[in-house]
Design an enzyme around this catalytic site. Structure first.
Site, PDB file in Angstrom:
ATOM      1  N   GLY A  72       0.818  -1.206   0.000  1.00 54.39           N
ATOM      2  CA  GLY A  72       0.000   0.000   0.000  1.00 54.39           C
ATOM      3  C   GLY A  72       0.851   1.254   0.000  1.00 54.39           C
ATOM      4  O   GLY A  72       2.002   1.243   0.449  1.00 54.39           O
ATOM      5  N   ARG A 169     -11.721  -4.117  -8.195  1.00 50.18           N
ATOM      6  CA  ARG A 169     -12.355  -2.859  -8.602  1.00 50.18           C
ATOM      7  C   ARG A 169     -13.064  -3.000  -9.944  1.00 50.18           C
ATOM      8  O   ARG A 169     -14.151  -2.455 -10.153  1.00 50.18           O
ATOM      9  CB  ARG A 169     -11.298  -1.754  -8.676  1.00 50.18           C
ATOM     10  CG  ARG A 169     -11.833  -0.388  -9.056  1.00 50.18           C
ATOM     11  CD  ARG A 169     -10.728   0.646  -8.993  1.00 50.18           C
ATOM     12  NE  ARG A 169      -9.582   0.264  -9.809  1.00 50.18           N
ATOM     13  CZ  ARG A 169      -8.440   0.946  -9.856  1.00 50.18           C
ATOM     14  NH1 ARG A 169      -8.294   2.030  -9.117  1.00 50.18           N
ATOM     15  NH2 ARG A 169      -7.451   0.541 -10.627  1.00 50.18           N
ATOM     16  N   ASP A 251      -5.437  -8.746  11.051  1.00 47.58           N
ATOM     17  CA  ASP A 251      -4.019  -8.372  11.135  1.00 47.58           C
ATOM     18  C   ASP A 251      -3.872  -6.860  11.170  1.00 47.58           C
ATOM     19  O   ASP A 251      -2.810  -6.352  11.528  1.00 47.58           O
ATOM     20  CB  ASP A 251      -3.247  -8.936   9.938  1.00 47.58           C
ATOM     21  CG  ASP A 251      -1.752  -8.673  10.055  1.00 47.58           C
ATOM     22  OD1 ASP A 251      -1.185  -8.982  11.115  1.00 47.58           O
ATOM     23  OD2 ASP A 251      -1.163  -8.134   9.092  1.00 47.58           O
ATOM     24  N   HIS A 275      -0.397  -6.512  12.763  1.00 48.74           N
ATOM     25  CA  HIS A 275       0.055  -6.045  11.444  1.00 48.74           C
ATOM     26  C   HIS A 275       1.393  -6.686  11.074  1.00 48.74           C
ATOM     27  O   HIS A 275       2.400  -6.001  10.894  1.00 48.74           O
ATOM     28  CB  HIS A 275       0.158  -4.519  11.413  1.00 48.74           C
ATOM     29  CG  HIS A 275       0.090  -3.958  10.018  1.00 48.74           C
ATOM     30  ND1 HIS A 275      -0.341  -2.683   9.751  1.00 48.74           N
ATOM     31  CD2 HIS A 275       0.401  -4.503   8.808  1.00 48.74           C
ATOM     32  CE1 HIS A 275      -0.298  -2.462   8.447  1.00 48.74           C
ATOM     33  NE2 HIS A 275       0.153  -3.560   7.848  1.00 48.74           N
TER      34      HIS A 275
END
Length: 313
Positions: A72, A169, A251, A275
C-alpha cells in the site's frame, strides 16, 4: 547533476546495486544523511510511522522516484502531494505476496480450528477437545484480487475449498475464473463462509465493510482482514462480534496500533495479530531484488515497475 539515492538498508549489504549512484543510508533517524534536495530516488523506510517517511519529502526538490517497501502507498500520499510534477510513486508489488498469503491462511486455519482457545487452555494446563470447522468444503470470497489476493488463492487451493470467489475494482477473467466487480459484492457475500480482505486503502474502499456489508454475510461466517484497518467500520464489526453472529481474524485494525483497553481485544470470536503480514524472513531478499531491479532501470533510463501514480498527471 545530483545522484543521491536514499536507502533504508546499507548499500554494501545489497548485492547487484548499479554503479553511478551515491547511496545514502536513512532509516528514519532524526538526522538526514545528506541534503534532501540532492535525492533523486527515495526509498521510504519500512514499518515506520507515516510521518517519519514523509518528513524529508517536502525538501526533495530533485527527486524523480519514490519507492515504498509496502504494497500500500496510502501512508505516503500526503507527502507525495508536496513533490514537483513528474515524480513516479512505486509500490512493492512482488515483495509481500508470499508472507501475506501465508498469514491469511494462518489466520483462517487458526480461527476455524480454534487455535487461540487451545493456547489459552494450554496456559492453564487444561485439555479441551471439541468439534471445530474445517477449511475443506468452505466457500471463500477474496475482496481485493490483486497480486496478494491471487497469492492467497494459491495457498487456499490445496485445502479442498469448495469455491473461491474473487472481487476487484473492475471485472476481468483469470486462468482460475472470473473476477467480479465491487458492484457484485452484495450478491456474493451471503454465499461465503470466509471473507478475506486484501484490498488497498482508497477512497472507494475506506469503510467498505460497513454494517450493511456485514449484515449480508452469512451467520457464522469469518471475516479476515489483511488489507488496512480503515477498510472495516470497527463499530459495526464489534456489534456483529458481540452478538456472536460473525467471527473475525484481524491483522490490521482501526485504530492501529490497537490501544490498551479497546473492546476489540476482548470481543468474542476475534483473533488479532499486530500487522505482521509483511515483516518475515521472506521480506528482505524480495525487497533487495525489487530495489536492484528498480535502480537498474532508473540508471538505464528504462520504465520503472510498479508505478502507482505520477505527480502532476
Amino acid at each position: 547533476m545530483t545522484s543521491d539515492v536514499w536507502l533504508p538498508f546499507h548499500a554494501d549489504e545489497i548485492e547487484g546495486l548499479p554503479e553511478g549512484l551515491d547511496y545514502r543510508f536513512w532509516n528514519g533517524g532524526q538526522e538526514f544523511p545528506a541534503d534532501p534536495a540532492d535525492c533523486v530516488f527515495y526509498v521510504v523506510p519500512y514499518m515506520k510511522p507515516p510521518a517519519v517517511g514523509r518528513r524529508p519529502m517536502a525538501e526533495m526538490t530533485s527527486v524523480r522516484a519514490v519507492q515504498t517497501l509496502s504494497a500500500g502507498v496510502d501512508h505516503v500520499l500526503e507527502g507525495v502531494k508536496s513533490l514537483r510534477p513528474g515524480v513516479q510513486l512505486c509500490n512493492a508489488k512482488g515483495v509481500h505476496e508470499a508472507s501475506t498469503g501465508e498469514l491469511a491462511l494462518t489466520l483462517i486455519l487458526a480461527s476455524l480450528r480454534g487455535i487461540p482457545d487451545f493456547v489459552r487452555a494450554q496456559d492453564k494446563g487444561e485439555w479441551r477437545s471439541g468439534f471445530r470447522p474445517a477449511l475443506a468444503d468452505k466457500s471463500v470470497l477474496i475482496v481485493g484480487y490483486g497480486s496478494i489476493g491471487s497469492a492467497i488463492e494459491d495457498r487456499l487451493v490445496p485445502f479442498e475449498v469448495a469455491r473461491v470467489a474473487r472481487v476487484a475494482r473492475s471485472e476481468r477473467t483469470t486462468a482460475r475464473g472470473p473476477v467480479h466487480p465491487l458492484t457484485e459484492l452484495p450478491a456474493l457475500l451471503p454465499e461465503a463462509d470466509v471473507v478475506v480482505l486484501s484490498t488497498p486503502l482508497t477512497d472507494s474502499t475506506r469503510g467498505l465493510v460497513d454494517a450493511e456489508f456485514l449484515a449480508r454475510m452469512k451467520d457464522g461466517a469469518l471475516l479476515v482482514n489483511v488489507a488496512r484497518g480503515p477498510v472495516v467500520d470497527t463499530k459495526a464489526l464489534l456489534a456483529e462480534l458481540e452478538s456472536g453472529r460473525l467471527t473475525a481474524a484481524l491483522d490490521v485494525t482501526d485504530p492501529e496500533p490497537l490501544p490498551l483497553g479497546h473492546p476489540l481485544w476482548q470481543a468474542p470470536g476475534v483473533l488479532v495479530s499486530p500487522h505482521v503480514g509483511g515483516p518475515t524472513s521472506a521480506f528482505l531478499p524480495r525487497a533487495e531484488r525489487l530495489l536492484v531491479g528498480q535502480l537498474t532501470r532508473f540508471v538505464n533510463r528504462e520504465p520503472l515497475a510498479n508505478v502507482v501514480l505520477t505527480t502532476g498527471t
